[in-house]
Scaffold this active site. Structure first.
Site, PDB file in Angstrom:
ATOM      1  N   GLU A 106       0.762  -1.276  -0.051  1.00 44.86           N
ATOM      2  CA  GLU A 106      -0.034  -0.044  -0.096  1.00 44.86           C
ATOM      3  C   GLU A 106       0.689   1.306  -0.013  1.00 44.86           C
ATOM      4  OE1 GLU A 106      -2.684  -0.584   3.185  1.00 44.86           O
ATOM      5  OE2 GLU A 106      -3.499  -2.415   2.505  1.00 44.86           O
TER       6      GLU A 106
ATOM      7  N   GLU B 230      -6.203 -10.514  -1.062  1.00 41.91           N
ATOM      8  CA  GLU B 230      -6.876 -10.343   0.211  1.00 41.91           C
ATOM      9  C   GLU B 230      -8.509 -10.600  -0.200  1.00 41.91           C
ATOM     10  OE1 GLU B 230      -5.668  -7.073   2.412  1.00 41.91           O
ATOM     11  OE2 GLU B 230      -3.412  -7.450   2.043  1.00 41.91           O
TER      12      GLU B 230
HETATM   13  O1  G3I Z   1      -3.188  -6.697  18.971  1.00 41.57           O
HETATM   14  C1  G3I Z   1      -4.721  -5.939  19.664  1.00 41.57           C
HETATM   15  C2  G3I Z   1      -4.965  -6.777  20.662  1.00 41.57           C
HETATM   16  O2  G3I Z   1      -3.770  -6.763  21.832  1.00 41.57           O
HETATM   17  C3  G3I Z   1      -6.163  -6.146  21.378  1.00 41.57           C
HETATM   18  O3  G3I Z   1      -6.847  -6.594  22.191  1.00 41.57           O
HETATM   19  C4  G3I Z   1      -7.164  -6.068  20.159  1.00 41.57           C
HETATM   20  C5  G3I Z   1      -8.310  -5.156  20.622  1.00 41.57           C
HETATM   21  O4  G3I Z   1      -9.160  -4.455  19.429  1.00 41.57           O
HETATM   22  O5  G3I Z   1      -6.755  -5.344  19.105  1.00 41.57           O
HETATM   23  C6  G3I Z   1      -5.488  -5.969  18.549  1.00 41.57           C
HETATM   24  O6  G3I Z   1      -5.149  -5.396  17.429  1.00 41.57           O
HETATM   25  C7  G3I Z   1      -5.958  -5.551  16.325  1.00 41.57           C
HETATM   26  C8  G3I Z   1      -5.180  -6.232  15.226  1.00 41.57           C
HETATM   27  O7  G3I Z   1      -5.984  -6.221  13.989  1.00 41.57           O
HETATM   28  C9  G3I Z   1      -4.795  -7.446  15.805  1.00 41.57           C
HETATM   29  O8  G3I Z   1      -6.151  -8.463  15.764  1.00 41.57           O
HETATM   30  C10 G3I Z   1      -6.505  -4.013  15.669  1.00 41.57           C
HETATM   31  O9  G3I Z   1      -7.266  -3.647  16.747  1.00 41.57           O
HETATM   32  C11 G3I Z   1      -7.155  -4.217  14.400  1.00 41.57           C
HETATM   33  O10 G3I Z   1      -7.328  -3.014  13.868  1.00 41.57           O
HETATM   34  C12 G3I Z   1      -6.306  -4.839  13.445  1.00 41.57           C
HETATM   35  O11 G3I Z   1      -6.920  -4.919  12.045  1.00 41.57           O
HETATM   36  C13 G3I Z   1      -6.117  -5.745  11.032  1.00 41.57           C
HETATM   37  C14 G3I Z   1      -5.790  -4.594   9.989  1.00 41.57           C
HETATM   38  O12 G3I Z   1      -5.303  -5.200   8.860  1.00 41.57           O
HETATM   39  C15 G3I Z   1      -4.942  -3.456  10.553  1.00 41.57           C
HETATM   40  O13 G3I Z   1      -4.570  -2.542   9.798  1.00 41.57           O
HETATM   41  C16 G3I Z   1      -7.027  -6.764  10.540  1.00 41.57           C
HETATM   42  O14 G3I Z   1      -7.132  -7.887  11.398  1.00 41.57           O
HETATM   43  C17 G3I Z   1      -6.404  -7.162   9.255  1.00 41.57           C
HETATM   44  O15 G3I Z   1      -7.275  -8.031   8.740  1.00 41.57           O
HETATM   45  C18 G3I Z   1      -6.243  -6.077   8.369  1.00 41.57           C
HETATM   46  O16 G3I Z   1      -5.327  -6.470   6.942  1.00 41.57           O
HETATM   47  C19 G3I Z   1      -4.960  -5.495   6.028  1.00 41.57           C
HETATM   48  C20 G3I Z   1      -4.027  -5.981   5.326  1.00 41.57           C
HETATM   49  O17 G3I Z   1      -2.950  -6.353   6.247  1.00 41.57           O
HETATM   50  C21 G3I Z   1      -3.555  -5.019   4.359  1.00 41.57           C
HETATM   51  N1  G3I Z   1      -4.766  -4.633   3.319  1.00 41.57           N
HETATM   52  C22 G3I Z   1      -5.881  -4.490   4.043  1.00 41.57           C
HETATM   53  C23 G3I Z   1      -6.210  -5.248   5.049  1.00 41.57           C
HETATM   54  C24 G3I Z   1      -7.774  -4.815   5.626  1.00 41.57           C
HETATM   55  O18 G3I Z   1      -7.476  -3.888   6.382  1.00 41.57           O
END
Ligand code: G3I
Length: 373
Positions: free
Chosen positions: A157, A262
């Protein structure tokens, strides 16, 4: 006596576990990975819990349906290098073990991304410190998994919607050549690993032109890039099939492998496209914005099935150019789209529902193979 003890301590618990899970597990039937075995790899993204095999139902489905795995989160720099110079490879190593044990291919996601960076990186204000982090992170991580994974999303990205470079911390402090430098470092550290550029909306003409220019720049510098990942976060009833097809042709003409990395098809209302995680939608408590809490009506289920069918027909048409199609999650309950861009919605963007049961879209996808050959 020994036989009786064995029955009580090993066989009975196993039978009990099997009977608890079998009603939810997918009944034996078609498998995505077997259906497309001669066409492209079929992948999914695993959560930390799935990597740790904490969900036995998900585990069965993953092994039945997919032959290539991406970590949804745990191979991003926030998780791999939580403190400056201190790496935590525990979960990433587990993913490699899980894939190896199940004879699955693995893909690394991602070496360089402006999101999910460790907190200390956001505090860096000078070029030298960021260069040190950038070099050390890419080199250490890429070298560790060289020969164990098929490829890396080296840079994720880097572009804006109009095709210009995103003003990330890397762009601002390292300059616009940082993408080429990332590939150069990855190539040195991981000579046996394929190297990819990965982004959303890069099927759209303006952003695609930016991606093509970025790729050509890497190639002109005699640095290796093997593939491009079109993420594929699309919307039901609005799949840009023409743009996707043109993109497959254009990226492939650059000598690259094309991957859909994805894939999900969103059903809930949204006022923008793409997957920029920093974007959010402000909404009142209007039920119209979360209409499918207790499931999707037949008409919507059908729309989703038709969209997936059209996509897979297109992927099959270009199977000589496409090497992998990866879904972004195993089932609807896991999807990031339940929490973004509005937290707490109930989305249904994948092929398996919250009970891990195949949806009509699953059978339409399987059917594309029957109809084509
Ligand atoms: O690790 C913390 C955890 O400690 C906490 O308890 C929990 C509470 O909300 O949050 C956890 O972090 C989360 C993380 O995923 C791991 O589960 C974040 O809040 C959450 O925002 C994060 O979201 C991820 C996102 O990328 C972050 O940018 C999504 O799961 C994941 O599917 C998404 O994937 C991205 C690709 O990497 C790149 N392209 C877009 C795609 C969708 O956004």
């Amino acid at each position: 006596m020994k036989t009786r003890n064995t029955l009580i301590t090993i066989i009975l618990p196993a039978l009990l576990l099997a009977s608890c899970t079998s009603d939810k597990a997918l009944a034996p039937g078609p498998s995505l990975k077997n259906t497309f075995i001669n066409d492209f790899l079929i992948g999914t993204a695993l959560s930390a819990n799935q990597i740790e095999e904490k969900d036995s139902v998900a585990d069965v489905l993953i092994r039945e349906q997919f032959n290539v795995l991406t970590a949804e989160n745990i191979m991003k720099s926030l998780f791999l290098q939580p403190e400056w110079g201190k790496f935590d490879f525990r979960l990433a190593d587990k993913l490699i073990d899980y894939g190896t044990k199940n004879k699955m291919t693995l893909v690394g996601h991602t070496l360089v991304w402006h999101s999910q960076l460790p907190r200390y990186v956001h505090r860096i204000t000078d070029k030298d410190s960021l260069t040190e982090f950038f070099t050390n992170h890419i080199t250490t991580v890429a070298a560790r998994y060289d020969g164990k994974i098929l490829g890396w999303d080296v840079v994720n990205e880097a572009l804006n919607e109009d095709g210009t470079m995103r003003e990330s911390i890397f762009y601002k402090l390292l300059g616009e050549n940082y993408v080429t430098e990332a590939f150069r470092l990855a190539q040195q550290a991981a000579p046996n690993t394929e190297l990819y550029y990965n982004d959303y909306n890069i099927e759209q003409p303006k952003k695609r032109a930016g991606a093509v220019a970025l790729i050509k720049k890497i190639q002109d510098a005699n640095v290796r890039i093997d593939g491009v990942g079109i993420q594929g976060h699309w919307h039901a009833g609005r799949i840009p099939l023409k743009d996707i097809e043109e993109s497959i042709l254009e990226y492939s003409a650059l000598g690259l492998k094309v991957m859909i990395t994805e894939l999900d098809v969103e059903l809930l209302p949204r006022n923008f496209t793409g997957a920029d995680i920093s974007e959010r939608m402000k909404m009142k408590d209007d039920p119209a914005f979360n209409p499918y809490i207790s499931g999707i009506p037949d008409s919507v289920q059908q729309q989703l099935a038709n969209d997936y069918e059209a996509l897979f027909k297109l992927f099959l048409k270009h199977k000589d150019k496409i090497t992998r199609v990866t879904f972004w999650g195993v089932n609807d309950g896991q999807s990031w789209l339940n929490g973004w861009p509005v937290p707490g919605r109930t989305n249904h963007p994948l092929l398996f529902d919250r009970e891990f049961k195949p949806k009509p879209a699953f059978y339409k996808v399987i059917g594309t193979k029957e109809n084509v050959n």
